[in-house]
Design a protein around this motif. Structure first.
Motif, PDB file in Angstrom:
ATOM      1  N   PHE A   1       1.184  -1.253   0.379  1.00  0.00           N
ATOM      2  CA  PHE A   1       0.229   0.266   0.282  1.00  0.00           C
ATOM      3  C   PHE A   1       0.911   0.741   0.149  1.00  0.00           C
ATOM      4  O   PHE A   1       1.183   1.309   0.846  1.00  0.00           O
ATOM      5  CB  PHE A   1      -0.755  -0.019   0.981  1.00  0.00           C
ATOM      6  CG  PHE A   1      -2.702  -0.667   0.865  1.00  0.00           C
ATOM      7  CD1 PHE A   1      -3.181  -0.527   0.464  1.00  0.00           C
ATOM      8  CD2 PHE A   1      -2.066  -2.669   1.037  1.00  0.00           C
ATOM      9  CE1 PHE A   1      -4.486  -1.380  -0.476  1.00  0.00           C
ATOM     10  CE2 PHE A   1      -3.051  -3.050   1.094  1.00  0.00           C
ATOM     11  CZ  PHE A   1      -3.613  -2.822   0.286  1.00  0.00           C
TER      12      PHE A   1
ATOM     13  N   CYS B   1      -6.744   1.452  11.801  1.00  0.00           N
ATOM     14  CA  CYS B   1      -5.170   0.552  11.215  1.00  0.00           C
ATOM     15  C   CYS B   1      -4.944   0.058  12.639  1.00  0.00           C
ATOM     16  O   CYS B   1      -4.200   0.055  13.587  1.00  0.00           O
ATOM     17  CB  CYS B   1      -4.204   1.445  11.401  1.00  0.00           C
ATOM     18  SG  CYS B   1      -2.847   0.915  10.465  1.00  0.00           S
TER      19      CYS B   1
ATOM     20  N   PRO C   1      -2.796  -2.749  13.380  1.00  0.00           N
ATOM     21  CA  PRO C   1      -1.227  -2.821  13.796  1.00  0.00           C
ATOM     22  C   PRO C   1      -1.048  -1.010  14.354  1.00  0.00           C
ATOM     23  O   PRO C   1       0.781  -1.473  14.028  1.00  0.00           O
ATOM     24  CB  PRO C   1      -0.711  -3.397  12.797  1.00  0.00           C
ATOM     25  CG  PRO C   1      -1.486  -3.073  11.641  1.00  0.00           C
ATOM     26  CD  PRO C   1      -2.614  -2.736  12.237  1.00  0.00           C
TER      27      PRO C   1
ATOM     28  N   ILE D   1       0.109   1.792  12.388  1.00  0.00           N
ATOM     29  CA  ILE D   1       1.398   1.975  12.050  1.00  0.00           C
ATOM     30  C   ILE D   1      -0.021   3.802  11.461  1.00  0.00           C
ATOM     31  O   ILE D   1      -0.668   3.852  11.590  1.00  0.00           O
ATOM     32  CB  ILE D   1       1.029   1.851  10.778  1.00  0.00           C
ATOM     33  CG1 ILE D   1       1.529   0.053  10.598  1.00  0.00           C
ATOM     34  CG2 ILE D   1       1.557   2.679   9.517  1.00  0.00           C
ATOM     35  CD1 ILE D   1       1.083  -0.376   9.510  1.00  0.00           C
TER      36      ILE D   1
ATOM     37  N   ILE E   1      -0.141   5.607   9.144  1.00  0.00           N
ATOM     38  CA  ILE E   1      -0.058   5.741   7.550  1.00  0.00           C
ATOM     39  C   ILE E   1       0.414   6.439   6.460  1.00  0.00           C
ATOM     40  O   ILE E   1       1.185   6.551   5.962  1.00  0.00           O
ATOM     41  CB  ILE E   1      -2.088   5.661   7.354  1.00  0.00           C
ATOM     42  CG1 ILE E   1      -2.386   4.662   7.938  1.00  0.00           C
ATOM     43  CG2 ILE E   1      -2.072   5.095   6.120  1.00  0.00           C
ATOM     44  CD1 ILE E   1      -4.103   4.141   7.740  1.00  0.00           C
TER      45      ILE E   1
ATOM     46  N   MET F   1       4.226   6.170   6.260  1.00  0.00           N
ATOM     47  CA  MET F   1       4.570   4.885   5.375  1.00  0.00           C
ATOM     48  C   MET F   1       4.998   4.561   4.649  1.00  0.00           C
ATOM     49  O   MET F   1       4.669   4.582   3.726  1.00  0.00           O
ATOM     50  CB  MET F   1       3.108   3.633   6.089  1.00  0.00           C
ATOM     51  CG  MET F   1       3.363   2.247   5.556  1.00  0.00           C
ATOM     52  SD  MET F   1       1.767   0.783   5.783  1.00  0.00           S
ATOM     53  CE  MET F   1       0.837   1.419   4.086  1.00  0.00           C
TER      54      MET F   1
ATOM     55  N   CYS G   1       2.677  -3.211   8.362  1.00  0.00           N
ATOM     56  CA  CYS G   1       1.703  -2.428   7.543  1.00  0.00           C
ATOM     57  C   CYS G   1       1.354  -4.603   7.462  1.00  0.00           C
ATOM     58  O   CYS G   1       1.749  -5.531   7.298  1.00  0.00           O
ATOM     59  CB  CYS G   1       1.781  -1.953   6.153  1.00  0.00           C
ATOM     60  SG  CYS G   1      -0.335  -2.307   5.276  1.00  0.00           S
ATOM     61  N   HIS G   2      -0.240  -4.890   7.663  1.00  0.00           N
ATOM     62  CA  HIS G   2      -0.809  -6.330   7.749  1.00  0.00           C
ATOM     63  C   HIS G   2      -1.249  -6.733   6.148  1.00  0.00           C
ATOM     64  O   HIS G   2      -2.280  -7.064   6.261  1.00  0.00           O
ATOM     65  CB  HIS G   2      -1.636  -6.536   9.060  1.00  0.00           C
ATOM     66  CG  HIS G   2      -1.357  -6.287  10.002  1.00  0.00           C
ATOM     67  ND1 HIS G   2      -1.926  -7.131  11.214  1.00  0.00           N
ATOM     68  CD2 HIS G   2      -0.487  -6.577  10.874  1.00  0.00           C
ATOM     69  CE1 HIS G   2      -0.662  -7.492  12.486  1.00  0.00           C
ATOM     70  NE2 HIS G   2       0.470  -6.775  11.669  1.00  0.00           N
ATOM     71  N   SER G   3      -1.134  -5.090   5.607  1.00  0.00           N
ATOM     72  CA  SER G   3      -1.881  -5.180   4.449  1.00  0.00           C
ATOM     73  C   SER G   3      -3.750  -5.542   4.149  1.00  0.00           C
ATOM     74  O   SER G   3      -4.594  -6.006   3.800  1.00  0.00           O
ATOM     75  CB  SER G   3      -1.730  -6.002   3.149  1.00  0.00           C
ATOM     76  OG  SER G   3      -0.002  -5.262   3.173  1.00  0.00           O
ATOM     77  N   CYS G   4      -3.907  -4.618   4.938  1.00  0.00           N
ATOM     78  CA  CYS G   4      -5.986  -5.116   5.184  1.00  0.00           C
ATOM     79  C   CYS G   4      -6.678  -4.430   4.540  1.00  0.00           C
ATOM     80  O   CYS G   4      -8.053  -4.613   4.395  1.00  0.00           O
ATOM     81  CB  CYS G   4      -5.766  -5.060   6.741  1.00  0.00           C
ATOM     82  SG  CYS G   4      -5.854  -3.135   7.137  1.00  0.00           S
ATOM     83  N   GLY G   5      -6.556  -3.754   3.802  1.00  0.00           N
ATOM     84  CA  GLY G   5      -6.704  -2.422   2.947  1.00  0.00           C
ATOM     85  C   GLY G   5      -7.489  -1.293   2.942  1.00  0.00           C
ATOM     86  O   GLY G   5      -8.650  -0.543   2.863  1.00  0.00           O
ATOM     87  N   ARG G   6      -7.740  -1.506   4.531  1.00  0.00           N
ATOM     88  CA  ARG G   6      -8.634  -0.460   5.629  1.00  0.00           C
ATOM     89  C   ARG G   6      -8.306   0.909   5.345  1.00  0.00           C
ATOM     90  O   ARG G   6      -9.184   1.777   5.319  1.00  0.00           O
ATOM     91  CB  ARG G   6      -8.409  -0.766   6.916  1.00  0.00           C
ATOM     92  CG  ARG G   6      -8.953  -1.983   7.640  1.00  0.00           C
ATOM     93  CD  ARG G   6      -9.274  -2.459   8.911  1.00  0.00           C
ATOM     94  NE  ARG G   6      -8.666  -3.486   9.214  1.00  0.00           N
ATOM     95  CZ  ARG G   6      -8.520  -4.037  10.582  1.00  0.00           C
ATOM     96  NH1 ARG G   6      -8.229  -3.182  11.693  1.00  0.00           N
ATOM     97  NH2 ARG G   6      -9.022  -5.380  10.864  1.00  0.00           N
ATOM     98  N   CYS G   7      -7.077   1.743   4.726  1.00  0.00           N
ATOM     99  CA  CYS G   7      -6.568   2.868   4.038  1.00  0.00           C
ATOM    100  C   CYS G   7      -6.434   2.911   3.388  1.00  0.00           C
ATOM    101  O   CYS G   7      -6.407   4.288   2.169  1.00  0.00           O
ATOM    102  CB  CYS G   7      -5.065   2.645   5.283  1.00  0.00           C
ATOM    103  SG  CYS G   7      -4.059   1.958   4.790  1.00  0.00           S
TER     104      CYS G   7
HETATM  105  S1  SF4 Z   1      -3.313  -1.229   4.756  1.00  0.00           S
HETATM  106 FE1  SF4 Z   1      -4.218  -2.072   6.863  1.00  0.00          FE
HETATM  107  S2  SF4 Z   1      -2.467  -2.345   8.543  1.00  0.00           S
HETATM  108 FE2  SF4 Z   1      -1.643  -1.128   6.564  1.00  0.00          FE
HETATM  109  S3  SF4 Z   1      -1.800   0.926   6.650  1.00  0.00           S
HETATM  110 FE3  SF4 Z   1      -3.625   0.229   6.354  1.00  0.00          FE
HETATM  111  S4  SF4 Z   1      -4.678   0.584   7.855  1.00  0.00           S
HETATM  112 FE4  SF4 Z   1      -3.368   0.093   8.403  1.00  0.00          FE
END
Ligand code: SF4
Ligand code: SF4
Length: 457
Positions: A186, A206, A208, A210, A212, A215, A221-227
């Motif tokens: 990301f 986020c 973990p 971070i 953002i 970054m 980053c846990h690559s969760c896609g929320r951001c």
């Molecule tokens: S992708 Fe998820 S873990 Fe990575 S910076 Fe965005 S919110 Fe945080």
């Protein structure tokens, strides 16, 4: 960042939109994980002739250690920490507990950077002492205990966060290192983030913790896609796999990731993988036994420790004496210290030759991540190969594949080293000398793997 989102960026945005689906997936994994962990531990030990298709305990053993772990590691190199963000049951449960918990601030002691190193080393050693790869009860104890601890930390600290993942998880330090090589991440465009006044999507959670906006890579980053799509500045993007290490790896950071890599991922793990094949381990045990008997001390030669202290399955003729346990700890720690010490010395020498002393050490050390990752994958997949051979598969291609992977990882390490030295403006002649030191560092690592897969087999 162009205005028309790429297919990859759209995929990232889709992850944000379908957060509910991802949560459902996480609960499905939690269920699957719980069944595989708990049910085999409630069954009798499988008989020696049991096979994975007719015995649930053997099947669970294959799924956990033969598929799950080696391929989760591989996924770090391919997709970053997608496993953490989308699938890991422990992370999901910790975050869930944190949503319903006390919401306290993270204590100072927990922020110490050495926890992932300590947790990785202790878990690896303890896992060997209780034969976690071979029996269901220790797997339940170690993995289940870790999950309970993650939930407890989640319950006490943070609000909907993954404090456990950020500071304590025994594999988070390893994943942090491996994900630096992922070809997707990301990407955050900080200028755009600052320039984009709004309106904005709601601030993402986020988990973990971070920052953002600042970054620059995949490590945390846990690559969760929320951001994804936040302020029009965050997008899932391809990248050159060496970028995070070569371009951003020179920032001064805590010394612990490098220690984890040299002493843990490369040194300790190698000892933990090879002791069952090692004539040196047998010699160490024999020397220990003779020394004890000569002094009339016999209690360490008894195999009477409970299964949660040392392997104890007399019905399988598999029970460790106290001497076995002590020799195992000494042997594995010796690998960690000797290998880690050698690598540290070679990297220091490389720094001197490069004319940049210690400044280059932590940066150049990261060039060893491909070799460390390859070793972990080969060591863990040795269990996959062993279990598949029990099933009657010959797998004749495995040895050449191992040799190729090790050669490829070594070349990648040297290539990374060269790019780092160039990036740091080291003069060409000094580059050659520093690279020779890096190559020297790799020799015993390759030698260790050669012993395990060829020399001692
Ligand atoms: S992708 Fe998820 S873990 Fe990575 S910076 Fe965005 S919110 Fe945080
Ligand atoms: S850091 Fe550890 S517990 Fe957290 S999601 Fe990743 S593997 Fe799971």
């Amino acid at each position: 960042m162009s205005d028309a989102p790429s297919p990859l960026a759209r995929l990232g945005d889709g992850m944000r939109r379908h957060a509910g689906l991802i949560r459902a997936l996480q609960w499905a994994v939690v269920l699957f994980y719980a069944v595989l962990l708990v049910v085999p531990a409630c069954l009798d030990l499988p008989p020696p002739q049991a096979r994975m298709l007719d015995n649930l305990a053997v099947f669970a053993q294959f799924v956990f250690w033969g598929i799950w772990w080696p391929f989760v590691l591989l996924s770090m190199l391919l997709f970053g920490r997608l496993w953490c963000g989308l699938f890991c049951p422990e992370g999901a449960l910790s975050e869930w507990a944190s949503r319903h918990g006390r919401g306290r601030g993270v204590p100072r002691w927990m922020r110490w950077g050495g926890w992932p190193f300590v947790a990785f080393c202790l878990t690896t050693l303890y896992g060997q002492l209780v034969s976690v790869y071979d029996y269901a009860l220790p797997a339940l104890l170690i993995l289940g205990g870790s999950t309970l601890a993650a939930m407890l930390v989640g319950f006490l600290y943070g609000r909907g966060k993954r404090v456990w993942c950020r500071y304590l998880c025994p594999v988070s330090g390893v994943f942090n290192l491996l994900a630096r090589l992922a070809p997707v991440h990301f990407r955050v465009d900080e200028q755009r983030w600052l320039a984009n006044a709004g309106p904005h999507l709601p601030t993402p959670n986020c988990a973990p913790l971070i920052d953002i906006r600042r970054m620059t890579g995949c490590a945390d980053c846990h690559s969760c896609g929320r951001c994804s799509g936040q302020r029009g500045a965050v997008a899932l993007s391809p990248r050159w796999p060496n970028e995070e290490i070569v371009v951003h790896g020179q920032r001064t950071e805590s010394p612990w990731p490098v220690r984890l890599l040299l002493f843990g991922v490369i040194g300790l793990a190698m000892g933990a993988f090879n002791w069952t094949l090692s004539p040196w381990f047998i010699a160490l045990k024999q020397a220990g036994a003779e020394w004890l008997v000569a002094r009339g001390i016999v209690w360490p030669l008894e195999a009477n420790a409970p299964w949660w202290v040392l392997t104890h399955y007399p019905q399988n003729n598999d029970a460790f004496t106290w001497l076995d346990g002590g020799a195992l700890v000494v042997y594995v720690l010796a690998w960690a210290l000797l290998m880690g010490g050698w690598l540290t010395a070679a990297l220091r020498l490389a720094g001197r030759v490069a004319g940049q002393g210690r400044a280059v050490h932590a940066h150049l050390a990261q060039a060893l991540i491909p070799l460390g990752a390859c070793g972990l994958f080969l060591g863990l997949s040795a269990t996959t190969v062993k279990l598949l051979r029990y099933e009657g598969l010959a797998l004749g291609w495995v040895q050449p594949a191992r040799a190729l992977l090790l050669a490829g990882a070594c070349i990648w390490t040297l290539w990374l080293g060269w790019r780092i030295l160039r990036r740091r403006g080291v003069a060409p002649l000094r580059q050659t000398g520093a690279l020779a030191c890096l190559a020297l560092a790799c020799v015993p690592v390759l030698g260790g793997w050669w012993l395990m897969f060829w020399g001692w087999s």
